[in-house]
Every structure is written in structure tokens, then in C-alpha cells.
Design a protein around this motif. Structure first.
Motif, mmCIF file in Angstrom:
data_model
loop_
_atom_site.group_PDB
_atom_site.id
_atom_site.type_symbol
_atom_site.label_atom_id
_atom_site.label_comp_id
_atom_site.label_asym_id
_atom_site.label_seq_id
_atom_site.Cartn_x
_atom_site.Cartn_y
_atom_site.Cartn_z
ATOM 1 N N VAL A 1 0.630 -1.208 0.374
ATOM 2 C CA VAL A 1 0.088 -0.152 -0.047
ATOM 3 C C VAL A 1 1.136 1.270 -0.017
ATOM 4 O O VAL A 1 0.905 2.074 -0.948
ATOM 5 C CB VAL A 1 -1.437 -0.238 1.049
ATOM 6 C CG1 VAL A 1 -1.555 1.411 1.503
ATOM 7 C CG2 VAL A 1 -1.432 -0.977 1.450
ATOM 8 N N ASN B 1 -2.905 0.602 -3.549
ATOM 9 C CA ASN B 1 -4.043 0.762 -2.686
ATOM 10 C C ASN B 1 -5.616 -0.484 -3.162
ATOM 11 O O ASN B 1 -6.475 0.558 -2.787
ATOM 12 C CB ASN B 1 -3.968 2.541 -3.413
ATOM 13 C CG ASN B 1 -4.637 2.814 -4.265
ATOM 14 O OD1 ASN B 1 -4.403 2.314 -5.581
ATOM 15 N ND2 ASN B 1 -4.277 4.346 -4.514
ATOM 16 N N GLY C 1 -6.225 1.014 2.034
ATOM 17 C CA GLY C 1 -6.224 0.361 0.300
ATOM 18 C C GLY C 1 -7.444 0.330 0.084
ATOM 19 O O GLY C 1 -8.411 0.334 1.634
#
Length: 413
Positions: A168, A173, A201
Motif C-alpha cells: 500500500v 491501494n 487501501g
């Protein structure tokens, strides 16, 4: 005939002498092993989709550990039994029950299927020492923990912490999850969601598959259509290999999506080849070429197996687990599973796999791991020279804190 007071005095002396003798016999120096041998069972997938990173190679590791210990403990020979659970919880539980109740097995090691581990750990509670090496669900040291059970390798929450946050942060994400549909995959899915979503995310899709499948085309097409930046393979063994191979055939990587391996092994890299696997990152607690001690173990393991392959982190972990068990039996002066488990939590683990690591109250071995990246073909200097270290991660950074444990037997220090 002695007077009454002298009889009582002699009896008191005799009782004191008997009590002292009994106390000495009950101490750790006296071997309290009623059986004719100390028996250890290696229970795993011997011929199925997860056999390469565990299977017969884990048996070889166990044999080496027993031999290194001297083949005996407390004057009794150490015997090794091998079982194939075929990735079925009922078969694994049946083998374990027979081993414990009929064959007198004192410890069962490895597994490699979380459903099998959960079943065996439950039935063996206080009856045998259970050391999970190849199973990954964090329930084994969480709500399903046992006072005589341990987790010796990594786990689903640890993998998620190490892989999820890093991806992330690097811009991954949006995630699509391809999940093996049993307790291991389900647990890993929960952990990935727990890490990815709070980090900013989003999980845009999930596809579950049976363990026995070889065709991942339908799941990969869903992942491709989702547009997720990260496609995570929440499976293991041949399932992971087929997922990554077929992802390449469908052009997911060329289309800008990244493939994340979660439960990934050096045997997977070998099967895929560096051309396909290069750049993939995953975390493991052991790599055969990490230092001199690991290389020395690998040479002996190869001779034992009659192979030029390299041991996986699972197979290295089995060696460490078996050796730690034998040391604990010796220190406890008995193979009583409760007392041996107490020693396993008390003694540090000192071998090539884990140096000075301690076992927590919930049974979790506090061993750090390293994030590795698969080398390019040009970077590799020879056979099995596949990985380069990216970042070493200490246990306290990646393993769920004991204070957050829901293990009923654990107490935070």
C-alpha cells in the motif's frame, strides 16, 4: 521387641528416607519415560500440491535433527513416524489419534494444512506436543491455542503485516484476492483486509478456489477486469505456481498489475523460473544462502535427500522444531507433554534457524523474518541462487503483540 517409642522413631526415619528418595526420583535427572522409545510424528502433505516445500524434505530435516541430538534422549531411542494427511482434516485427525492413543507418539510436527492443524491441535490438547511449522492460520496461537501447542514458522497475520503495508505504501491501494477456500486462505484474507483497509487501501474483489484446482483462468479474468493494482495469491504450493504462471499468460503484469505472493517458497521460484518470478517479493524466516550456518545445514540436508535442491523455510523449521522438542524433553526429565511444553517456553532456541529466539506464552516462536526479492536471471550466479534480501524485520515488528492475543492460556508479560 522394640519399645513403642523406638518403633515410631524408626518408622519416621524410614518415611523421611522414602520421601527424599521419591523426591530425587521425581526430579529432572530421573528419566520418566514409561514407553520403550520417544516417538515423534511428522504429519504433512507427502505427495499432494504442498509436498515440495514440506513433504519428504521435512522428514529428512527431522531425521537430521534426531541424529544431531544423538538418536537418544533420557536413555531411550528416538523414533520417527511419518503420515500423509492428504490435505483432509479427518484423515489427519485419524492419524494423529492413532499415533497418540496407540503408538505413544509424544510430539507431532509440521502439518501444512491449517484445517488439519486445527483439528489435530484440538484433539491432542495436553496429550501430545504439537508444533505447527507449515500451517499458517493465526488461530493456532489465537482463539484455538493449546497449552501444549506451538507455532514455529510464520502466520497469516505476520504475512499480512509484512506484505500488505509495504504494498500500500508503494502505491498498491486496490487489491483483488484469489483465495484458497479453506481455513488457511480464509484466515489470510481476513488479515490482509485488516491491514490493507486501515492503511488506505481497498479490496475490490475476492475469488475463492478449491485446493485441488489447476485452472485459475476464471479467477484471473475477474482479477484483470477489476483493474486492481495488486492481485494477491492467498494460496500456497502448486496453487500459487499455477496462479502466477497463468497470470503471466493472461498478461496481468504487462497490463500494469502486480502479483503478490503470500505463502511463497523457494521451490515456487524454482518451478516458475527466474524469468517468470523475477521481481516478486515475499517474506520468509529462512533462506538457505543467508549465512554460513544455513549453507552448512543445506549441504547436509542435500546429502540426506540425495538432491541438489535447496531446503525451504518450512523444512528448515522442522529441523529446529524437532531439535527444540528433544532438548525440552531432556531438560524436563520426562516426555510428559505439559512439562515438556513448559520447557519449550522457557528455553531459548539456538540453532541456524533461530538464534536466541524465545517462545511466548501463547506458543508463538518469536523469530524475525526477511523480505526477499526474486533475482533477475542476470543476477543469479548459479542453481538455487534465487533471492536477494531487501529488509530484515524483527519479530516484535511483524508478529501480533501478545497483549492483543485472544489465546485463553496466554498472559501478557
Amino acid at each position: 521387641m522394640l519399645p513403642g517409642h523406638r518403633v515410631r522413631k524408626v518408622l519416621r526415619r524410614a518415611l523421611v528416607s522414602f520421601a527424599l528418595a521419591s523426591s530425587a526420583l521425581s526430579g529432572p535427572a530421573f528419566a520418566q519415560i514409561a514407553k520403550d522409545a520417544v516417538r515423534i510424528g511428522v504429519l504433512n502433505d507427502q505427495s499432494g500440491p504442498y509436498a515440495d516445500p514440506q513433504g519428504p524434505g521435512s522428514v529428512a530435516s527431522a531425521r537430521l535433527a534426531i541424529r544431531d541430538f544423538g538418536g537418544k534422549v533420557l536413555g531411550k531411542p528416538v523414533e520417527l513416524l511419518v503420515g500423509d494427511h492428504q490435505n483432509k482434516a479427518d484423515i489427519g485427525a485419524s492419524i494423529a489419534r492413532r499415533w497418540i492413543d496407540v503408538d505413544g507418539v509424544g510430539a507431532i510436527v509440521d502439518f501444512g494444512n491449517s484445517a488439519v492443524s486445527l483439528a489435530v491441535q484440538d484433539l491432542a490438547k495436553n496429550k501430545a506436543v504439537i508444533i505447527n511449522v507449515s500451517s499458517v492460520t493465526d488461530r493456532l496461537f489465537g482463539d484455538a491455542c493449546s497449552p501444549t501447542a506451538f507455532v514455529w514458522n510464520y502466520d497469516s497475520s505476520t504475512i499480512a503485516n509484512a506484505i500488505g503495508r509495504a504494498a500500500v505504501k508503494a502505491g498498491g491501494n486496490t487489491w483483488f484476492l484469489i483465495v484458497a477456500d479453506y481455513s488457511f486462505g480464509q484466515s489470510l484474507q481476513q488479515q490482509i483486509e485488516r491491514v490493507v483497509v486501515p492503511a488506505g487501501g481497498k479490496i475490490v474483489g475476492v475469488a475463492r478456489h478449491p485446493v485441488a484446482t489447476t485452472d485459475f483462468s476464471a479467477y484471473l479474468l475477474q482479477a484483470q477486469a477489476s483493474g486492481a493494482k495488486v492481485v494477491a495469491a492467498l494460496n500456497a504450493g502448486d496453487n500459487t505456481i499455477n496462479t502466477i504462471k497463468q497470470a503471466g499468460e493472461f498478461g496481468l503484469v504487462e497490463g500494469g498489475q502486480k502479483i503478490a505472493g503470500t505463502a511463497f517458497y523457494i521451490t515456487n521460484v524454482h518451478a516458475l523460473g527466474l524469468k517468470t518470478a523475477q521481481g516478486l517479493q515475499f517474506v520468509v524466516p529462512f533462506y538457505w544462502d543467508q549465512d554460513d550456518a544455513s549453507r552448512a545445514f543445506t549441504r547436509r540436508w542435500r546429502a540426506e535427500r540425495g538432491t541438489d535442491a535447496a531446503p525451504s523455510h518450512l523444512q528448515a523449521g522442522v529441523y529446529s522444531a524437532v531439535l527444540a522438542y528433544l532438548r525440552a524433553v531432556e531438560a524436563a526429565g520426562t516426555d510428559d507433554p505439559v512439562k515438556v511444553s513448559e520447557k519449550l517456553r522457557e528455553l531459548p532456541v539456538n540453532d541456524f534457524y533461530a538464534q536466541g529466539a524465545k517462545v511466548r506464552a501463547d506458543g508463538r516462536l518469536m523469530k524475525g523474518m526477511t523480505l526477499y526479492e526474486v533475482k533477475t536471471p542476470a543476477e543469479s550466479k548459479g542453481p538455487w541462487d534465487y533471492l536477494k534480501p531487501v529488509r530484515a524485520m524483527p519479530a516484535d515488528e511483524i508478529i501480533r503483540p501478545l497483549a492483543e492475543s485472544n489465546c485463553p492460556y496466554a498472559k501478557a508479560n
